[in-house]
Design a protein around this motif. Structure first.
Motif, short mmCIF file in Angstrom:
data_model
loop_
_atom_site.label_atom_id
_atom_site.label_comp_id
_atom_site.label_asym_id
_atom_site.label_seq_id
_atom_site.Cartn_x
_atom_site.Cartn_y
_atom_site.Cartn_z
N ILE A 179 0.89 -1.16 0.00
CA ILE A 179 0.00 0.00 0.00
C ILE A 179 0.92 1.21 0.00
CG2 ILE A 179 -1.84 1.24 1.19
CD1 ILE A 179 -2.51 -1.45 2.56
N SER A 180 0.95 1.91 -1.12
CA SER A 180 1.92 3.00 -1.27
C SER A 180 1.28 4.39 -1.24
CB SER A 180 2.71 2.84 -2.57
OG SER A 180 1.86 2.98 -3.68
N LYS A 181 -0.04 4.44 -1.14
CA LYS A 181 -0.75 5.72 -1.03
C LYS A 181 -1.78 5.59 0.07
CE LYS A 181 -0.52 6.73 -5.97
NZ LYS A 181 -1.31 6.97 -7.19
N PRO A 182 -2.00 6.67 0.83
CA PRO A 182 -3.03 6.59 1.87
C PRO A 182 -4.38 6.19 1.30
CG PRO A 182 -1.69 8.55 2.17
CD PRO A 182 -1.31 7.97 0.84
N MET A 183 -5.02 5.25 1.99
CA MET A 183 -6.36 4.81 1.60
C MET A 183 -7.17 4.60 2.87
SD MET A 183 -5.68 0.79 0.50
CE MET A 183 -7.32 0.56 -0.14
N ALA A 184 -8.48 4.67 2.76
CA ALA A 184 -9.35 4.45 3.91
C ALA A 184 -9.22 3.00 4.38
CB ALA A 184 -10.79 4.76 3.55
N VAL A 185 -9.16 2.81 5.68
CA VAL A 185 -9.06 1.47 6.24
C VAL A 185 -10.22 0.60 5.75
CG1 VAL A 185 -9.13 0.13 8.39
CG2 VAL A 185 -7.71 2.17 8.24
N ILE A 186 -11.42 1.17 5.71
CA ILE A 186 -12.58 0.39 5.25
C ILE A 186 -12.40 -0.07 3.81
CG2 ILE A 186 -13.97 2.39 4.53
CD1 ILE A 186 -15.31 -0.77 6.26
N ASP A 187 -11.77 0.75 2.97
CA ASP A 187 -11.53 0.35 1.58
C ASP A 187 -10.53 -0.81 1.51
OD1 ASP A 187 -13.29 2.30 0.76
OD2 ASP A 187 -11.72 3.75 0.25
N PHE A 188 -9.51 -0.76 2.37
CA PHE A 188 -8.54 -1.85 2.44
C PHE A 188 -9.23 -3.14 2.86
CE2 PHE A 188 -5.63 -4.30 5.24
CZ PHE A 188 -4.80 -4.79 4.26
#
Length: 195
Positions: A179-188
């Motif tokens: 994961i190289s860019k911030p993403m929402a935890v829920i999306d992960f």
């Protein structure tokens, strides 16, 4: 926390196993004109929080351009040892290139591998340096637990080891995931649930 039990009972008996029990986190509490009110949240709603991003957006920037085959680089606009203690192995993204590094000083990273699952490129001074999360040989449930523990406001008491689920899904392994860019935890989490 608030404990909420839902079920049916007759006037003379209470049988706890017949009730569904849920726990909520108190978000706000108010006393106005003699009326006490609380607002409580389901703990999983905290994965949708705008602040529940993984990895956290990094303030670090390149202090000088990277051209050719450098062996290390320095950063600014972030605290000393922002990427970890001395000798910590980290993965960072500069522009679209992911670089495997070792922390070699307070604001210096030693390059171990450029173009990690990406293309090698030159980078301008001031380019953003984003730390990455790498799961290699990690069980998917452990990756979810890691995200909940480290990137949400969910209290630890709501997070289990989920060993029974892991036993049911022995092949749910993230062999190499970055994961190289911030993403929402829920999306992960949703991306893993779809696997």
């Amino acid at each position: 926390t608030v404990l909420y039990r839902e079920g049916y009972r007759d006037a003379n008996t209470y049988d706890a196993p017949d009730f569904i029990e849920r726990k909520f986190i108190i978000d706000t509490a108010n006393l106005t004109n003699g009326m006490f009110t609380i607002t409580a949240l389901d703990p999983l709603i905290l994965t949708e929080d705008k602040k529940a991003q993984m990895p956290v957006a990094s303030p670090a920037q390149l202090s000088a351009a990277i051209t050719g085959p450098p062996t290390s680089f320095s950063f600014l606009n972030a605290s000393a040892f922002y990427f970890g203690a001395m000798s910590t192995t980290v993965y960072v993204r500069i522009d679209s290139e992911v670089i495997k590094c070792t922390v070699s000083g307070a604001t210096t990273l030693l390059i171990a591998q450029r173009g990690y699952r990406s293309s090698i490129k030159d980078h301008d001074a001031g380019a953003s340096i984003q730390d990455c999360i790498v799961f290699s040989g990690t069980h998917g449930i452990n990756a979810i637990t890691f995200s909940l523990q480290n990137y949400t406001r969910i209290p630890a008491s709501f997070i289990d080891s989920y060993s029974a689920v892991i036993a049911l899904l022995p092949n749910f392994i993230l062999h190499e995931s970055i994961i190289s860019k911030p993403m929402a935890v829920i999306d992960f989490i949703n991306s893993l649930v779809k696997l």
